[in-house]
Design a protein around this motif. Sequence first.
Motif, PDB file in Angstrom:
ATOM      1  N   ASP A  58       3.446 117.090 -23.611  1.00 32.66           N
ATOM      2  CA  ASP A  58       3.028 117.727 -24.866  1.00 32.66           C
ATOM      3  C   ASP A  58       3.259 119.227 -24.837  1.00 32.66           C
ATOM      4  O   ASP A  58       3.694 119.817 -25.824  1.00 32.66           O
ATOM      5  CB  ASP A  58       1.549 117.446 -25.135  1.00 32.66           C
ATOM      6  CG  ASP A  58       1.327 115.985 -25.498  1.00 32.66           C
ATOM      7  OD1 ASP A  58       2.324 115.314 -25.843  1.00 32.66           O
ATOM      8  OD2 ASP A  58       0.169 115.527 -25.427  1.00 32.66           O
ATOM      9  N   ARG A  61       6.954 119.932 -25.164  1.00 33.98           N
ATOM     10  CA  ARG A  61       7.373 119.730 -26.556  1.00 33.98           C
ATOM     11  C   ARG A  61       6.936 120.891 -27.441  1.00 33.98           C
ATOM     12  O   ARG A  61       7.692 121.407 -28.243  1.00 33.98           O
ATOM     13  CB  ARG A  61       6.733 118.450 -27.099  1.00 33.98           C
ATOM     14  CG  ARG A  61       7.679 117.301 -27.133  1.00 33.98           C
ATOM     15  CD  ARG A  61       7.108 116.173 -27.978  1.00 33.98           C
ATOM     16  NE  ARG A  61       7.291 114.928 -27.263  1.00 33.98           N
ATOM     17  CZ  ARG A  61       6.308 114.254 -26.678  1.00 33.98           C
ATOM     18  NH1 ARG A  61       5.066 114.646 -26.757  1.00 33.98           N
ATOM     19  NH2 ARG A  61       6.582 113.155 -26.031  1.00 33.98           N
ATOM     20  N   TYR A  70      13.209 114.516 -28.037  1.00 32.37           N
ATOM     21  CA  TYR A  70      12.514 114.258 -26.780  1.00 32.37           C
ATOM     22  C   TYR A  70      12.478 112.780 -26.449  1.00 32.37           C
ATOM     23  O   TYR A  70      12.382 111.934 -27.343  1.00 32.37           O
ATOM     24  CB  TYR A  70      11.072 114.779 -26.862  1.00 32.37           C
ATOM     25  CG  TYR A  70      11.029 116.256 -27.143  1.00 32.37           C
ATOM     26  CD1 TYR A  70      11.099 117.177 -26.110  1.00 32.37           C
ATOM     27  CD2 TYR A  70      10.987 116.730 -28.454  1.00 32.37           C
ATOM     28  CE1 TYR A  70      11.097 118.530 -26.368  1.00 32.37           C
ATOM     29  CE2 TYR A  70      10.991 118.082 -28.726  1.00 32.37           C
ATOM     30  CZ  TYR A  70      11.043 118.974 -27.685  1.00 32.37           C
ATOM     31  OH  TYR A  70      11.054 120.321 -27.941  1.00 32.37           O
TER      32      TYR A  70
END
Length: 453
Positions: A58, A61, A70
């Motif tokens: 996370d 990202r 991703y």
Amino acid sequence: MEQVHAVVLAAGKGKRMRSDLPKVLHPVCGQPLIFYVLDALHHAGISSSIVVVGHGADRVREAVGAQARYVEQAEPRGTGHAVLMALPHLPDDGNPVLVLYGDTPLLTAETIHALTALHRTSGSAATLLSARVPDPSGYGRVIRDGDGRVRKIVEEADCSSEERQVMEINAGTYMFRQQALREALRALTPGNAQGEYYLTDTIGWLLGREQQVSALVASAEETVGVNSRQELAAAESLMRRRLLDRLMEGGVTIIDPVTTYVHAGVQVGPDTVIHPQSYLEGATAVGARCTIGPQARLVDATVGDGVTIVASSVERGAVGEGSTVGPYSRLRPGTRVGRFVEIGNFAELKNAEVGDHTKVHHMSYLGDVTVGARVNIGAGTVTCNYDGTRKHHTDIEDEAFIGSDTMLIAPIRIGKGAVTGAGSVVNKDVPPGGVAVGVPARVIRYVTAERRR
Ligand code: UD1
Ligand code: CA
């Protein structure tokens, strides 16, 4: 031109960093490691990238954002396994696949270009990037046969003592013919006792199938991989030198590159001189013919032409053309200084708008304030902007003369051309041209025409 699909591996934990932060997010010259890899891809004209994320997915990202797609690798089962996770998300269009590691920030777009060009002209199933380095420890070795042809890549842990002597390392950047990559990955077996699948084993596998493999030898600098804090520091210093070189090529004088720190993306105009122990960080842009430092720190600062900043810091603010700051001043966020302004010794400004040709010298605090043009702020002036609960604004209009040691109790307005006496505590607005003195200050007269010029 055929499209190249890029796969960037960024799922590993980076154990040797001993960090909560995913390895590829550790910054080098102000940007995460992976930023440089994606930036190089961008400059090489490769727009289709998949980033394989896993550990701290996370956060990766969030940091990288929408510039990539991703794919998740739930468990770090090796670089080969990571690429395997990306395969189903690549269009099965036969276009070549470029694999890169997110921890090699010094790789350049030029080298990516050269690698793709060699791959194309050689018609190889795989083309890998290597480098001959002074200290190959920690890297996979590129093993060649007597005729100099690549035979395989061997990870250091699996090297024979002879192979360990090989100084040519695998950079972790490869171009594959898509079909060859798919087949080689399907055939991959674990490369170590931990059951990890090595992408590097695809090279030996392809060669064993009479497929051609080429290698491009890059500079040692470009292939530096970051696995430890020591390597992070090494990458930082190489990157910094590269960024400084770029500035110098653009006409900037850097007195001492060893003690000058710049972040990626910082811009500096020609004939600016940067003196030692200076830091240019974030999205800082400096104009031409400036003197920066010694000991200046600029963070997200916008600086016009011909500005001098000595032993001072400017954070999230702007300084206009021809102005001087310091020595020993601090411009905190939200400060916008006009043109030909003098900000003197030991001044602190916060959320301050300062008009052209104004002078702020000697130990002043200006916070939450709008100051007009040609204002003089006397030594020790303080905007008392905080009542313990809320912040209040101060307005000082053009040509006002604020006497030394004036306390301005905000909210307050000092009119155009008004004067405050030394040591006064001003808690009521002073009308234009008013002369206010005392504690609390009272307007005792109005300035004459000649004082107002
Ligand atoms: C790797 C190469 C080595 C090469 C070196 C270059 C392999 C087996 N070894 O070693 O030959 O000399 O890079 O720097 O490829 N990653 C994943 N998923 C995983 C494992 C790794 O996404 O399951 C990512 C990591 O986040 C990292 C990259 O792949 O960005 C490389 O992994 P790393 O563990 O750093 O490999 P090295 O030991 O450096
Ligand atoms: Ca690595």
